[in-house]
Design an enzyme around this catalytic site. Structure first.
Site, PDB file in Angstrom:
ATOM      1  N   HIS A   1       0.996  -0.964  -0.052  1.00  0.00           N
ATOM      2  CA  HIS A   1       0.068  -0.128  -0.340  1.00  0.00           C
ATOM      3  C   HIS A   1       0.866   1.330  -0.071  1.00  0.00           C
ATOM      4  CE1 HIS A   1      -3.293   2.801   1.655  1.00  0.00           C
ATOM      5  NE2 HIS A   1      -4.229   2.092   0.656  1.00  0.00           N
TER       6      HIS A   1
ATOM      7  N   ILE B   1       1.048   4.553   3.340  1.00  0.00           N
ATOM      8  CA  ILE B   1      -0.035   5.278   4.290  1.00  0.00           C
ATOM      9  C   ILE B   1      -0.975   4.256   4.567  1.00  0.00           C
ATOM     10  CG2 ILE B   1      -2.783   6.292   3.936  1.00  0.00           C
ATOM     11  CD1 ILE B   1      -1.094   7.727   1.066  1.00  0.00           C
TER      12      ILE B   1
ATOM     13  N   GLY C   1      -7.477   3.533   4.727  1.00  0.00           N
ATOM     14  CA  GLY C   1      -8.705   3.342   5.259  1.00  0.00           C
ATOM     15  C   GLY C   1      -9.913   2.545   6.130  1.00  0.00           C
ATOM     16  N   VAL C   2      -9.386   1.373   4.654  1.00  0.00           N
ATOM     17  CA  VAL C   2     -10.509   0.291   5.099  1.00  0.00           C
ATOM     18  C   VAL C   2      -9.619  -0.754   6.748  1.00  0.00           C
ATOM     19  CG1 VAL C   2      -8.975  -1.481   3.700  1.00  0.00           C
ATOM     20  CG2 VAL C   2     -11.642  -1.540   4.782  1.00  0.00           C
TER      21      VAL C   2
ATOM     22  N   GLU D   1     -11.641  -1.167  10.241  1.00  0.00           N
ATOM     23  CA  GLU D   1     -11.660  -2.276  10.966  1.00  0.00           C
ATOM     24  C   GLU D   1     -11.199  -2.388  12.797  1.00  0.00           C
ATOM     25  OE1 GLU D   1     -11.746  -6.280  11.948  1.00  0.00           O
ATOM     26  OE2 GLU D   1     -13.017  -5.152  10.348  1.00  0.00           O
TER      27      GLU D   1
END
Length: 145
Positions: free
Chosen positions: A48, A54, A57-58, A62
């Site tokens: 990523h 970074i 976001g997911v 979680e």
């Protein structure tokens, strides 16, 4: 206050997907404050944006759901070993406000909004040094396995 050993009693997740390192405050039936230390050796950073890592976001969502799961399990006085699982059932009003990068401490806050027929609604936010990184309303479902 809960350390990672006690957290593992309330969440079935394990490395690399256990996203709560410590619980600093918990009021059963009301709220939780926990955190996740974001380190440069997180497996997710291999793919990523490896040149400018970074935290996804997911994964922040979680982590908020896992903190909410701890709050729900503690409130119900249940553990996964009792034959119960707490499933991430939905998410609404998601907003991402800042990037989360290696070296950050992601503070996770969750507050119970409602409980109806085993479906819990939580108002959540994740911050870094007091700055909002993400916010969402998260639904979790208590189910038997």
């Amino acid at each position: 206050m809960m350390d990672v050993r006690e957290i593992r009693e309330y969440l079935p997740h394990r490395y690399p997907f256990l996203l709560v390192d410590r619980v600093t405050e918990l009021v059963e039936g009301e709220s939780i404050i926990a955190y996740k230390n974001i380190t440069g050796n997180e497996e997710v950073f291999n793919g990523h944006f490896p040149q400018s890592p970074i935290f996804p976001g997911v994964m922040i969502l979680e982590a908020m759901a896992q903190a909410s799961g701890i709050l729900g399990f503690k409130t119900m006085n249940k553990k996964p070993e009792d034959g119960s699982i707490y499933l991430f059932a939905g998410v609404d009003q998601v907003r991402f406000k800042r990037q989360v990068i290696p070296g950050d401490r992601l503070t996770l806050e969750s507050r119970v909004v409602s409980v109806k027929r085993g479906i819990w609604k939580f108002e959540c936010k994740a911050t870094v040094d007091g700055a909002l990184a993400a916010a969402a309303n998260i639904l979790c479902a208590d189910r038997k396995v």
